[in-house]
Design an enzyme around this catalytic site. Structure first.
Site, mmCIF file in Angstrom:
data_model
loop_
_atom_site.group_PDB
_atom_site.id
_atom_site.type_symbol
_atom_site.label_atom_id
_atom_site.label_comp_id
_atom_site.label_asym_id
_atom_site.label_seq_id
_atom_site.Cartn_x
_atom_site.Cartn_y
_atom_site.Cartn_z
ATOM 1 N N HIS A 21 0.949 -1.429 0.013
ATOM 2 C CA HIS A 21 -0.086 -0.010 0.109
ATOM 3 C C HIS A 21 0.930 1.063 -0.022
ATOM 4 O O HIS A 21 0.395 2.352 -0.179
ATOM 5 C CB HIS A 21 -0.895 0.042 1.180
ATOM 6 C CG HIS A 21 -2.043 -1.083 1.160
ATOM 7 N ND1 HIS A 21 -1.930 -2.143 1.875
ATOM 8 C CD2 HIS A 21 -2.934 -0.928 0.286
ATOM 9 C CE1 HIS A 21 -3.139 -2.786 1.719
ATOM 10 N NE2 HIS A 21 -3.684 -2.180 0.612
ATOM 11 N N ARG A 47 -6.240 6.220 1.946
ATOM 12 C CA ARG A 47 -5.902 5.358 2.942
ATOM 13 C C ARG A 47 -4.525 5.690 3.674
ATOM 14 O O ARG A 47 -4.407 5.498 4.555
ATOM 15 C CB ARG A 47 -5.951 3.933 2.476
ATOM 16 C CG ARG A 47 -7.440 3.275 2.279
ATOM 17 C CD ARG A 47 -7.464 1.965 2.107
ATOM 18 N NE ARG A 47 -6.843 1.416 0.598
ATOM 19 C CZ ARG A 47 -6.883 -0.052 0.219
ATOM 20 N NH1 ARG A 47 -7.829 -0.589 1.078
ATOM 21 N NH2 ARG A 47 -6.086 -0.346 -0.773
ATOM 22 N N ASP A 213 -14.113 -6.107 -3.044
ATOM 23 C CA ASP A 213 -13.220 -6.157 -1.489
ATOM 24 C C ASP A 213 -13.522 -5.084 -0.855
ATOM 25 O O ASP A 213 -13.459 -3.945 -1.099
ATOM 26 C CB ASP A 213 -11.687 -6.215 -2.069
ATOM 27 C CG ASP A 213 -10.873 -6.435 -0.810
ATOM 28 O OD1 ASP A 213 -10.156 -7.382 -0.950
ATOM 29 O OD2 ASP A 213 -11.271 -5.838 0.159
ATOM 30 N N GLU A 239 -16.059 -9.548 -0.103
ATOM 31 C CA GLU A 239 -15.121 -10.075 0.748
ATOM 32 C C GLU A 239 -14.848 -8.733 1.838
ATOM 33 O O GLU A 239 -14.795 -7.442 1.495
ATOM 34 C CB GLU A 239 -13.580 -9.808 -0.203
ATOM 35 C CG GLU A 239 -12.313 -10.128 0.522
ATOM 36 C CD GLU A 239 -11.230 -10.549 -0.216
ATOM 37 O OE1 GLU A 239 -11.350 -10.944 -1.347
ATOM 38 O OE2 GLU A 239 -9.949 -9.873 0.031
ATOM 39 N N GLU A 267 -7.775 -12.042 5.689
ATOM 40 C CA GLU A 267 -6.647 -11.534 5.500
ATOM 41 C C GLU A 267 -6.061 -10.754 6.618
ATOM 42 O O GLU A 267 -4.953 -10.711 6.905
ATOM 43 C CB GLU A 267 -6.523 -10.552 4.156
ATOM 44 C CG GLU A 267 -7.130 -9.313 4.559
ATOM 45 C CD GLU A 267 -7.152 -8.613 3.080
ATOM 46 O OE1 GLU A 267 -7.880 -8.988 2.150
ATOM 47 O OE2 GLU A 267 -6.438 -7.549 2.856
ATOM 48 N N ASP A 290 -3.011 -14.363 4.956
ATOM 49 C CA ASP A 290 -1.878 -13.692 4.368
ATOM 50 C C ASP A 290 -0.732 -14.290 4.915
ATOM 51 O O ASP A 290 -0.797 -14.348 6.392
ATOM 52 C CB ASP A 290 -1.883 -12.362 4.548
ATOM 53 C CG ASP A 290 -0.576 -11.921 3.707
ATOM 54 O OD1 ASP A 290 -0.893 -11.079 2.803
ATOM 55 O OD2 ASP A 290 0.608 -12.287 3.865
ATOM 56 N N HIS A 317 -4.662 -14.459 0.900
ATOM 57 C CA HIS A 317 -4.444 -12.847 0.345
ATOM 58 C C HIS A 317 -2.989 -12.884 -0.471
ATOM 59 O O HIS A 317 -1.911 -13.622 -0.025
ATOM 60 C CB HIS A 317 -4.514 -11.889 1.603
ATOM 61 C CG HIS A 317 -4.100 -10.642 1.391
ATOM 62 N ND1 HIS A 317 -2.665 -10.273 1.671
ATOM 63 C CD2 HIS A 317 -4.797 -9.502 0.300
ATOM 64 C CE1 HIS A 317 -2.889 -8.745 1.163
ATOM 65 N NE2 HIS A 317 -3.921 -8.640 0.596
ATOM 66 N N GLU A 337 -4.625 -15.446 -5.471
ATOM 67 C CA GLU A 337 -4.862 -14.078 -5.816
ATOM 68 C C GLU A 337 -3.276 -13.348 -6.381
ATOM 69 O O GLU A 337 -2.329 -13.711 -5.827
ATOM 70 C CB GLU A 337 -5.363 -13.297 -4.577
ATOM 71 C CG GLU A 337 -5.149 -11.632 -4.843
ATOM 72 C CD GLU A 337 -5.635 -11.007 -3.462
ATOM 73 O OE1 GLU A 337 -5.654 -11.443 -2.488
ATOM 74 O OE2 GLU A 337 -5.900 -9.866 -3.677
HETATM 75 C C1 LIG Z 1 -7.933 -4.063 -2.884
HETATM 76 C C2 LIG Z 1 -7.896 -3.806 -1.090
HETATM 77 O O1 LIG Z 1 -8.597 -2.519 -0.806
HETATM 78 C C3 LIG Z 1 -6.656 -4.242 -0.584
HETATM 79 O O2 LIG Z 1 -5.985 -3.115 -0.955
HETATM 80 C C4 LIG Z 1 -6.010 -5.497 -0.846
HETATM 81 O O3 LIG Z 1 -4.711 -5.299 -0.403
HETATM 82 C C5 LIG Z 1 -6.800 -6.634 -0.138
HETATM 83 O O4 LIG Z 1 -7.869 -6.533 0.462
HETATM 84 C C6 LIG Z 1 -6.799 -7.771 -1.035
HETATM 85 O O5 LIG Z 1 -7.576 -8.680 -0.865
HETATM 86 O O6 LIG Z 1 -6.059 -7.619 -1.936
HETATM 87 MG MG LIG Z 2 -9.081 -8.005 0.612
#
Ligand SMILES: C[C@H](O)[C@H](O)[C@@H](O)[C@@H](O)C(=O)O
Ligand SMILES: [Mg+2]
Length: 393
Positions: A21, A47, A213, A239, A267, A290, A317, A337
């Site tokens: 991020h 964010r 998401d 999600e 995650e 994750d 994740h 993913e």
């Molecule tokens: C895209 C989402 O807002 C997050 O930035 C992402 O990192 C996470 O939630 C995801 O599942 O990839």
């Molecule tokens: Mg996510």
């Protein structure tokens, strides 16, 4: 016998990488994405404005007495580096890298009085991943071989990003869109969310997976209404709609969601105990740990086995090679993913760019198991990336 662990070192790095991020201006991943902080207008557009990238990347290096170095990157930055150097290192130095079960147990229970989830388990995860990288390098085997080998010839990926329509053209099996508007923006925001989904459904056709998401941003009523309106556009899953602590809300959402729509989360959950709670309270259809945040490979093996016994899919994740080496070995992890880290989500670039050399990326939405056939996790730190070691021990 393998050489012993000589030294554990923790570094911090800024700018993308494992703290993905932490991007520059104009990136889709920081463009008016709904979050729990969006109820404060000053924190609604970005964010980063409320600190999503405040930690930065943690790099853990574990050097064996023969000079072999295993490493890993995750989210955690300077506070995680402190925990690694001042607390966790004592459970590794002088030990065999094969003692990863006892090491994990001591790292977790030695920090339980202030850890259990979040940053501390990120630090534990970073150490555990570096340990598996070291094991693979010492044994000259890719990590996935140490986990039981590939159960399929290749990985298939869905893409997370602002442009599922472009992701379809790149061969991905689906597109997960960030939700842009939360409850604070009322019915108008809800209508915008649905309009965005409708546009992408129009562009992608009926068969391409589309997901939202929601990044912990919603309440149960809003999530339920969003899900039912999204049903008309074939949303495959909703999600992380609620707070990770709201197990009761997830259980209710899963009951209230439209028939056939999947509810997913995890995650920001950690350890076998956290995922046991999600599964025993029947919070979701897919768990999404994750591996750099839930406790590492050693813990994800336990989480995955629990899920397998309940017929729950584990779709980690996105965490680059750290999830690829796991997913390829698990029957209940049928796809993976891939986070689109290009600022406009219009091209495939390594997820942890620029930190890892030889970081594999999907081609046509796929990655052959043989692409992982290098010792450890098969990547090296990019020497052009400046490492800073804030603490020693
Ligand atoms: C895209 C989402 O807002 C997050 O930035 C992402 O990192 C996470 O939630 C995801 O599942 O990839
Ligand atoms: Mg996510």
């Amino acid at each position: 016998m393998l050489p012993k662990i000589k030294q554990v070192r923790a570094y911090v790095v800024r700018g993308g990488g494992a703290d993905y991020h932490d991007q520059g201006d104009g990136h889709w991943i920081d463009d008016h994405i709904a979050t729990p902080m969006a109820k404060y207008p000053e924190y609604r557009q970005s964010r980063q404005s409320f600190g999503i990238n405040v930690l930065g990347t943690l790099v853990v290096e574990i050097e064996a007495t023969d000079g072999t170095v295993g490493f890993a990157v995750t989210t955690g930055g300077e506070p995680a580096a402190y925990i690694v150097e001042k607390h966790l290192a004592r459970f590794l130095e002088g030990r065999s890298p094969t003692d990863y079960e006892k090491i994990w147990d001591q790292m977790y229970f030695g920090t339980q009085y202030y850890g259990r989830k979040g940053l501390v388990v990120n630090a534990i995860s970073g150490v555990d991943l570096a340990l598996w990288d070291l094991l693979g390098k010492l044994r000259q085997e890719p990590v996935y071989h140490l986990l039981g080998g590939a159960v399929r010839d290749e990985l298939s990926f869905y893409a997370t990003g602002a442009r599922p329509d472009l992701a379809k053209g790149m061969g991905f099996i689906g597109g997960k869109m960030p939700l842009h508007h939360g409850p604070a923006e009322g019915e108008e925001g809800l209508a915008k969310n649905i309009a965005e989904l409708a546009t992408m459904r129009e562009r992608c056709g009926d068969d391409f997976w589309l997901m939202f998401d929601c990044w912990m941003a919603l309440d149960l009523n809003y999530a339920t209404r969003l899900a039912h309106k999204a049903k008309d556009y074939g949303l495959k899953w909703i999600e992380e709609a609620l707070s990770p602590d709201d197990y009761w809300g997830y259980a209710a959402l899963k009951k209230a969601a439209p028939a056939g729509m999947l509810v997913t989360t995890g995650e920001h959950e950690a350890t076998r105990w956290g995922f046991r709670m999600l599964m025993e309270m029947e919070c979701c259809d897919i768990i999404q740990p994750d591996v750099g945040w839930c406790g590492g490979v050693t813990e994800l093996l336990k989480i995955s086995a629990m899920a397998d016994s309940r017929g729950v899919m584990v779709i980690p994740h996105g965490s680059s090679v750290y999830s690829y080496h796991f997913v390829i070995t698990r029957h209940n992890s049928p796809f993976a993913e891939f986070l689109m880290m290009a600022p406009k989500a219009d091209q495939v670039q390594p997820m942890f760019h620029p930190q890892l050399l030889d970081e594999p990326v999907p081609v046509n939405g796929r990655l052959k198991a043989t692409a992982l056939d290098k010792p450890g996790f098969g990547v090296e730190l990019n020497p052009a990336v400046t490492l800073h070691r804030p603490y020693t021990h």
